[in-house]
Write a protein that holds these residues in place. Structure first.
Motif, PDB file in Angstrom:
ATOM      1  N   LYS A 109       0.724  -1.057  -0.105  1.00 13.21           N
ATOM      2  CA  LYS A 109      -0.083   0.200   0.326  1.00 13.21           C
ATOM      3  C   LYS A 109       0.779   1.409  -0.050  1.00 13.21           C
ATOM      4  CE  LYS A 109      -4.357  -1.563   2.167  1.00 13.21           C
ATOM      5  NZ  LYS A 109      -4.770  -2.081   3.371  1.00 13.21           N
ATOM      6  N   THR A 110       0.492   2.264  -0.773  1.00  6.33           N
ATOM      7  CA  THR A 110       1.178   3.531  -0.596  1.00  6.33           C
ATOM      8  C   THR A 110       0.842   4.395   0.567  1.00  6.33           C
ATOM      9  OG1 THR A 110      -0.690   4.768  -1.871  1.00  6.33           O
ATOM     10  CG2 THR A 110       1.133   3.745  -3.280  1.00  6.33           C
ATOM     11  N   VAL A 111       1.410   5.386   0.957  1.00  6.42           N
ATOM     12  CA  VAL A 111       1.059   6.245   2.093  1.00  6.42           C
ATOM     13  C   VAL A 111      -0.319   6.829   1.677  1.00  6.42           C
ATOM     14  CG1 VAL A 111       3.427   6.619   2.694  1.00  6.42           C
ATOM     15  CG2 VAL A 111       2.438   8.142   1.327  1.00  6.42           C
ATOM     16  N   CYS A 112      -0.625   7.073   0.552  1.00  5.90           N
ATOM     17  CA  CYS A 112      -2.186   7.713   0.228  1.00  5.90           C
ATOM     18  C   CYS A 112      -3.139   6.857   0.793  1.00  5.90           C
ATOM     19  CB  CYS A 112      -2.190   7.844  -1.167  1.00  5.90           C
ATOM     20  SG  CYS A 112      -0.714   8.740  -2.149  1.00  5.90           S
TER      21      CYS A 112
ATOM     22  N   HIS B 234      -1.925   8.370  -6.597  1.00  2.00           N
ATOM     23  CA  HIS B 234      -0.936   9.460  -6.989  1.00  2.00           C
ATOM     24  C   HIS B 234      -0.732   9.712  -8.719  1.00  2.00           C
ATOM     25  CE1 HIS B 234       1.097   5.488  -6.723  1.00  2.00           C
ATOM     26  NE2 HIS B 234       1.945   6.047  -7.880  1.00  2.00           N
ATOM     27  N   ASP B 235      -1.295   8.513  -9.313  1.00  2.00           N
ATOM     28  CA  ASP B 235      -1.119   8.923 -10.835  1.00  2.00           C
ATOM     29  C   ASP B 235      -2.088   9.683 -11.389  1.00  2.00           C
ATOM     30  OD1 ASP B 235       0.871   6.443 -11.362  1.00  2.00           O
ATOM     31  OD2 ASP B 235      -0.643   5.119 -10.781  1.00  2.00           O
ATOM     32  N   CYS B 236      -3.288   9.746 -10.676  1.00  2.00           N
ATOM     33  CA  CYS B 236      -4.160  11.026 -10.846  1.00  2.00           C
ATOM     34  C   CYS B 236      -4.197  12.136 -10.196  1.00  2.00           C
ATOM     35  CB  CYS B 236      -5.785  10.292 -10.688  1.00  2.00           C
ATOM     36  SG  CYS B 236      -6.314   9.220 -11.822  1.00  2.00           S
TER      37      CYS B 236
ATOM     38  N   THR C  10       5.417   7.414  -1.205  1.00  2.00           N
ATOM     39  CA  THR C  10       6.277   6.816  -0.561  1.00  2.00           C
ATOM     40  C   THR C  10       6.760   7.531   0.809  1.00  2.00           C
ATOM     41  OG1 THR C  10       8.400   7.885  -1.444  1.00  2.00           O
ATOM     42  CG2 THR C  10       7.425   5.732  -2.529  1.00  2.00           C
ATOM     43  N   ASP C  11       6.288   8.908   0.951  1.00  2.00           N
ATOM     44  CA  ASP C  11       6.627   9.660   2.010  1.00  2.00           C
ATOM     45  C   ASP C  11       5.513  10.365   2.737  1.00  2.00           C
ATOM     46  OD1 ASP C  11       7.636  11.865   3.634  1.00  2.00           O
ATOM     47  OD2 ASP C  11       9.249  12.430   1.907  1.00  2.00           O
TER      48      ASP C  11
END
Ligand code: HEC
Ligand code: HEC
Ligand code: HEC
Ligand code: HEC
Ligand code: HEC
Length: 281
Positions: free
Chosen positions: A36-39, A70-72, A78-79
């Motif tokens: 999973k991303t941080v988003c 994050h692509d949209c 990652t931060d």
């Protein structure tokens, strides 16, 4: 206890050990896809309008194709601290009038057809934009089901929508039939990749046509897509007739062999009969 059951009990711990790496992988990132991303992590824990996008997106065509938050929206997936910093390319959520450009970064052909249409020209003045019809996070694969009485009559009557739908529907059926025919050929061992490719590209051109919402342009575009599809249909008919000629010759050969077999039996019998007669004499 019989030996069979003892050895079965001994295998159980072994099976468990073998399964461990798979279980561990499940823990890290879920059965499918990357961690999973941080988003996702931060928004996944939030309520209401800030948390809802995560669950909606989970079952979308975008998730299926690896397009994440994050692509949209941009930003750094990652931060934790800097994720939504404009310095990391964060775009935020687009205003209504910005949405066609926002989605159109990736769907360029659709964006151009849309902007050029009556819908696109009414953007910001009561016209629908991408999200009105497709949704924002729960976007699904597109189909004619999107053109329906309930969704299209929010702003005008269904009459013109129905004409566009009818023009598109006949082609949709044709594509379905061709895909079935191609599958049938594949099952008898014919190489169908080039045929499939042609149908696929005709299908994409065709599904895009809708965004013009121009009955005349849909009819024109449909004509050229149909011509493409007719070529594929012609090739399929050829392959089928080659196959059935092959089958016919196969049938004829079998009959000839049978006749030859029966003849040789008869010959042998007359020969044996003659021999017997000779011996009797
Ligand atoms: C540490 C928690 C946290 C992380 C990580 C995080 N967000 Fe957010 N996000 C928030 C909060 C809180 C808000 C609401 C307040 C605000 O707009 O700053 C928000 C708001 C948003 C909005 C709405 C902005 C608007 O204009 O209304 C979007 C879009 C968004 N986040 C996307 C992302 C994306 C994409 C990522 C990953 C690159 C991300 N967020 C990472 C907590 C987080
Ligand atoms: C296909 C592109 C796309 C993806 C992928 C996407 N978003 Fe969005 N998001 C949008 C659009 C467009 C809007 C503005 C929607 C609107 O106005 O209806 C938006 C709005 C938002 C908002 C503001 C909601 C509000 O009601 O104010 C948040 C928060 C947000 N997105 C978070 C996320 C998170 C978190 C993810 C990943 C799980 C994500 N988005 C994935 C396109 C996307
Ligand atoms: C008025 C409703 C409506 C609007 C506005 C709309 N679409 Fe569509 N879209 C549809 C329908 C209906 C289809 C399916 C047509 C079909 O199956 O032939 C579709 C198909 C698609 C497809 C699949 C076809 C392809 O070329 O891959 C994509 C992608 C798409 N739309 C993206 C967008 C984007 C991006 C926008 C905004 C620029 C947008 N749509 C605006 C209704 C809409
Ligand atoms: C970062 C690139 C990107 C952005 C931005 C993006 N998409 Fe997509 N979209 C994709 C990809 C990749 C696919 C899957 C491949 C395909 O079918 O075209 C896809 C698929 C789709 C489909 C299904 C297409 C089909 O064949 O049926 C629709 C509908 C769609 N997107 C609508 C939208 C809408 C609406 C937005 C804005 C809210 C948007 N997309 C923003 C990349 C993007
Ligand atoms: C948010 C409002 C809205 C929604 C929802 C909407 N439309 Fe429209 N539509 C408009 C507006 C505004 C126009 C341009 C003014 C007019 O011609 O009435 C238009 C025009 C059209 C036209 C005429 C184009 C021409 O060349 O005259 C067609 C066809 C059409 N829409 C089809 C659809 C279909 C199909 C749907 C559902 C998938 C749909 N609309 C949903 C607002 C909407």
């Amino acid at each position: 206890m019989t030996t069979c059951c003892k050895s079965w009990i001994l295998t159980l711990p072994l099976l468990f050990l073998l399964a461990l790496p798979a279980l561990a992988a499940e823990d890290e990132g879920g059965a499918a896809g990357p961690a999973k991303t941080v988003c996702q992590q931060c928004h996944g824990g939030m309520q209401g309008r800030l948390g809802a996008p995560v669950g909606d997106w989970e079952h979308s065509v975008h998730r299926e194709n690896g397009i994440s938050c994050h692509d949209c929206h941009g930003g750094d997936p990652t931060d934790f601290a800097m994720a939504m910093s404009p310095d990391r390319g964060f775009l935020g959520a687009p205003e209504e009038a910005e949405i066609p450009a926002f989605c159109g970064r990736c769907h360029i052909g659709v964006r151009d057809d849309y902007l050029d249409s009556k819908h696109g020209r009414a953007l910001g003045e009561g016209g629908p934009q991408c999200v009105t019809c497709h949704g924002n996070h729960a976007v699904q694969r597109a189909s004619l089901a999107l053109i329906n009485d309930k969704d299209c009559t929010r702003c005008h009557s269904f009459g013109r929508a129905a004409r566009i739908r009818a023009a598109l529907a006949s082609t949709d059926n044709k594509i379905d039939d061709l895909e079935k025919a191609i599958d049938a050929l594949r099952r008898v061992g014919i190489a169908v990749k080039p045929l499939r490719g042609k149908v696929f590209s005709a299908r994409n051109n065709f599904h895009r046509l809708f965004h013009t919402v121009d009955v005349d342009r849909v009819h024109e575009g449909t004509a050229s897509v149909q011509a493409e599809l007719d070529k594929v249909a012609g090739r399929i008919a050829e392959i089928r007739s080659e196959l059935s000629t092959r089958k016919l010759w196969g049938g004829i050969t079998v009959v000839l062999l049978l006749v030859a077999g029966v003849l040789s039996l008869l010959l042998r019998k007359t020969y044996q009969d003659e021999e017997r007669e000779e011996a009797d004499r």
